[in-house]
Scaffold this motif. Structure first.
Motif, PDB file in Angstrom:
ATOM      1  N   GLU A   7      59.555  70.264  21.209  1.00 46.96           N
ATOM      2  CA  GLU A   7      60.730  70.574  22.022  1.00 46.96           C
ATOM      3  C   GLU A   7      61.341  69.334  22.687  1.00 46.96           C
ATOM      4  O   GLU A   7      62.468  69.383  23.162  1.00 46.96           O
ATOM      5  N   TYR A   8      60.597  68.215  22.703  1.00 49.41           N
ATOM      6  CA  TYR A   8      61.094  67.003  23.355  1.00 49.41           C
ATOM      7  C   TYR A   8      61.485  65.885  22.382  1.00 49.41           C
ATOM      8  O   TYR A   8      61.986  64.848  22.810  1.00 49.41           O
ATOM      9  N   VAL A   9      61.263  66.084  21.091  1.00 45.33           N
ATOM     10  CA  VAL A   9      61.495  65.015  20.117  1.00 45.33           C
ATOM     11  C   VAL A   9      62.927  64.489  20.168  1.00 45.33           C
ATOM     12  O   VAL A   9      63.154  63.279  20.215  1.00 45.33           O
ATOM     13  N   ASP A  10      63.907  65.382  20.155  1.00 44.89           N
ATOM     14  CA  ASP A  10      65.305  64.936  20.150  1.00 44.89           C
ATOM     15  C   ASP A  10      65.664  64.175  21.424  1.00 44.89           C
ATOM     16  O   ASP A  10      66.362  63.162  21.373  1.00 44.89           O
ATOM     17  N   ASP A  21      68.435  50.155  22.235  1.00 47.84           N
ATOM     18  CA  ASP A  21      69.615  49.877  21.418  1.00 47.84           C
ATOM     19  C   ASP A  21      69.296  49.977  19.925  1.00 47.84           C
ATOM     20  O   ASP A  21      69.480  49.032  19.162  1.00 47.84           O
ATOM     21  N   VAL A  22      68.786  51.141  19.539  1.00 47.39           N
ATOM     22  CA  VAL A  22      68.411  51.413  18.158  1.00 47.39           C
ATOM     23  C   VAL A  22      69.384  52.443  17.587  1.00 47.39           C
ATOM     24  O   VAL A  22      69.717  53.426  18.252  1.00 47.39           O
ATOM     25  N   ASP A  23      69.825  52.246  16.367  1.00 51.14           N
ATOM     26  CA  ASP A  23      70.702  53.197  15.686  1.00 51.14           C
ATOM     27  C   ASP A  23      69.878  54.423  15.303  1.00 51.14           C
ATOM     28  O   ASP A  23      68.905  54.308  14.545  1.00 51.14           O
ATOM     29  N   PRO A  24      70.241  55.612  15.793  1.00 50.12           N
ATOM     30  CA  PRO A  24      69.452  56.811  15.502  1.00 50.12           C
ATOM     31  C   PRO A  24      69.380  57.158  14.011  1.00 50.12           C
ATOM     32  O   PRO A  24      68.449  57.832  13.585  1.00 50.12           O
ATOM     33  N   GLU A  25      70.323  56.683  13.243  1.00 50.71           N
ATOM     34  CA  GLU A  25      70.322  56.960  11.800  1.00 50.71           C
ATOM     35  C   GLU A  25      69.242  56.170  11.059  1.00 50.71           C
ATOM     36  O   GLU A  25      68.913  56.493   9.923  1.00 50.71           O
ATOM     37  N   THR A  26      68.697  55.142  11.708  1.00 48.59           N
ATOM     38  CA  THR A  26      67.724  54.271  11.039  1.00 48.59           C
ATOM     39  C   THR A  26      66.277  54.642  11.321  1.00 48.59           C
ATOM     40  O   THR A  26      65.369  54.009  10.777  1.00 48.59           O
ATOM     41  N   ILE A  27      66.054  55.655  12.181  1.00 49.28           N
ATOM     42  CA  ILE A  27      64.684  56.017  12.563  1.00 49.28           C
ATOM     43  C   ILE A  27      64.495  57.527  12.507  1.00 49.28           C
ATOM     44  O   ILE A  27      65.459  58.290  12.515  1.00 49.28           O
ATOM     45  N   ASP A  28      63.227  57.930  12.472  1.00 50.31           N
ATOM     46  CA  ASP A  28      62.885  59.335  12.644  1.00 50.31           C
ATOM     47  C   ASP A  28      61.737  59.406  13.642  1.00 50.31           C
ATOM     48  O   ASP A  28      61.318  58.384  14.192  1.00 50.31           O
ATOM     49  N   GLU A  29      61.213  60.586  13.856  1.00 47.66           N
ATOM     50  CA  GLU A  29      60.197  60.763  14.892  1.00 47.66           C
ATOM     51  C   GLU A  29      58.880  60.060  14.594  1.00 47.66           C
ATOM     52  O   GLU A  29      58.061  59.868  15.486  1.00 47.66           O
ATOM     53  N   ASN A  30      58.675  59.652  13.351  1.00 49.95           N
ATOM     54  CA  ASN A  30      57.422  58.993  12.975  1.00 49.95           C
ATOM     55  C   ASN A  30      57.568  57.495  12.723  1.00 49.95           C
ATOM     56  O   ASN A  30      56.607  56.850  12.320  1.00 49.95           O
ATOM     57  N   ALA A  72      55.272  59.987  21.936  1.00 48.72           N
ATOM     58  CA  ALA A  72      55.844  60.039  23.288  1.00 48.72           C
ATOM     59  C   ALA A  72      56.179  61.477  23.665  1.00 48.72           C
ATOM     60  O   ALA A  72      55.936  61.904  24.802  1.00 48.72           O
ATOM     61  N   ALA A  73      56.718  62.239  22.716  1.00 46.13           N
ATOM     62  CA  ALA A  73      57.063  63.635  22.981  1.00 46.13           C
ATOM     63  C   ALA A  73      55.807  64.466  23.254  1.00 46.13           C
ATOM     64  O   ALA A  73      55.808  65.333  24.133  1.00 46.13           O
ATOM     65  N   THR A  74      54.737  64.174  22.529  1.00 47.13           N
ATOM     66  CA  THR A  74      53.479  64.898  22.732  1.00 47.13           C
ATOM     67  C   THR A  74      52.888  64.592  24.100  1.00 47.13           C
ATOM     68  O   THR A  74      52.435  65.496  24.805  1.00 47.13           O
ATOM     69  N   VAL A  75      52.907  63.327  24.501  1.00 45.84           N
ATOM     70  CA  VAL A  75      52.403  62.949  25.833  1.00 45.84           C
ATOM     71  C   VAL A  75      53.186  63.689  26.915  1.00 45.84           C
ATOM     72  O   VAL A  75      52.610  64.237  27.857  1.00 45.84           O
ATOM     73  N   LEU A  76      54.498  63.734  26.775  1.00 47.40           N
ATOM     74  CA  LEU A  76      55.334  64.434  27.759  1.00 47.40           C
ATOM     75  C   LEU A  76      55.013  65.923  27.771  1.00 47.40           C
ATOM     76  O   LEU A  76      54.817  66.513  28.838  1.00 47.40           O
ATOM     77  N   ALA A  77      54.939  66.541  26.605  1.00 46.52           N
ATOM     78  CA  ALA A  77      54.660  67.976  26.527  1.00 46.52           C
ATOM     79  C   ALA A  77      53.304  68.319  27.141  1.00 46.52           C
ATOM     80  O   ALA A  77      53.174  69.324  27.852  1.00 46.52           O
ATOM     81  N   GLU A  78      52.300  67.495  26.885  1.00 49.92           N
ATOM     82  CA  GLU A  78      50.972  67.737  27.454  1.00 49.92           C
ATOM     83  C   GLU A  78      50.997  67.620  28.975  1.00 49.92           C
ATOM     84  O   GLU A  78      50.343  68.392  29.668  1.00 49.92           O
ATOM     85  N   ALA A  79      51.750  66.661  29.490  1.00 45.97           N
ATOM     86  CA  ALA A  79      51.860  66.496  30.940  1.00 45.97           C
ATOM     87  C   ALA A  79      52.526  67.719  31.563  1.00 45.97           C
ATOM     88  O   ALA A  79      52.084  68.229  32.599  1.00 45.97           O
ATOM     89  N   VAL A  80      53.580  68.200  30.927  1.00 44.18           N
ATOM     90  CA  VAL A  80      54.280  69.381  31.437  1.00 44.18           C
ATOM     91  C   VAL A  80      53.384  70.612  31.336  1.00 44.18           C
ATOM     92  O   VAL A  80      53.278  71.398  32.284  1.00 44.18           O
ATOM     93  N   GLU A  81      52.695  70.770  30.213  1.00 46.76           N
ATOM     94  CA  GLU A  81      51.792  71.907  30.028  1.00 46.76           C
ATOM     95  C   GLU A  81      50.645  71.893  31.035  1.00 46.76           C
ATOM     96  O   GLU A  81      50.185  72.933  31.478  1.00 46.76           O
ATOM     97  N   ALA A  82      50.192  70.700  31.410  1.00 46.41           N
ATOM     98  CA  ALA A  82      49.095  70.575  32.374  1.00 46.41           C
ATOM     99  C   ALA A  82      49.568  70.804  33.804  1.00 46.41           C
ATOM    100  O   ALA A  82      48.786  70.708  34.736  1.00 46.41           O
ATOM    101  N   GLY A  83      50.859  71.071  33.961  1.00 42.41           N
ATOM    102  CA  GLY A  83      51.362  71.385  35.294  1.00 42.41           C
ATOM    103  C   GLY A  83      52.005  70.227  36.009  1.00 42.41           C
ATOM    104  O   GLY A  83      52.126  70.257  37.232  1.00 42.41           O
TER     105      GLY A  83
END
Length: 101
Positions: A7-10, A21-30, A72-83
């Motif tokens: 839910e946080y990847v985008d 300053d990275v072009d979003p067209e040149t990268i993906d989540e991995n 990074a998205a997983t770290v954020l999601a885990e922090a939110v899930e942990a309260g």
């Protein structure tokens, strides 16, 4: 259920592109941050940016898991899930805890 960060990847991708300053067209989540020229110092900057943008405190020990957008998205999601709760105004958590005298 374990938080995978989907839910946080985008949002994290948008932060990474804006912050570094990275072009979003040149990268993906991995795409490894190293391929984007993001070293450990810049990952600390990303950690702080995520803390500020999402109003949560993240542990500096999580830095090793910030290797790509998905991590990074997983770290954020885990922090939110942990309260993780929004902070009061001030420095991001790891800066408060590691402040130089």
């Amino acid at each position: 259920m374990a938080a995978d960060g989907s839910e946080y990847v985008d949002e994290i991708k948008a932060l990474v592109c804006e912050t570094f300053d990275v072009d979003p067209e040149t990268i993906d989540e991995n795409t490894p941050f190293a391929e984007m020229g993001v070293d450990s110092r810049r990952r600390v900057r990303l950690l702080a940016t995520v803390e500020v943008e999402f109003g949560v405190d993240l542990d500096l020990d999580e830095l090793d898991r910030l290797v790509d957008i998905r991590g990074a998205a997983t770290v954020l999601a885990e922090a939110v899930e942990a309260g993780a709760k929004p902070r009061k105004r001030g420095l991001p958590g790891f800066l408060r805890r590691n402040r130089l005298s």
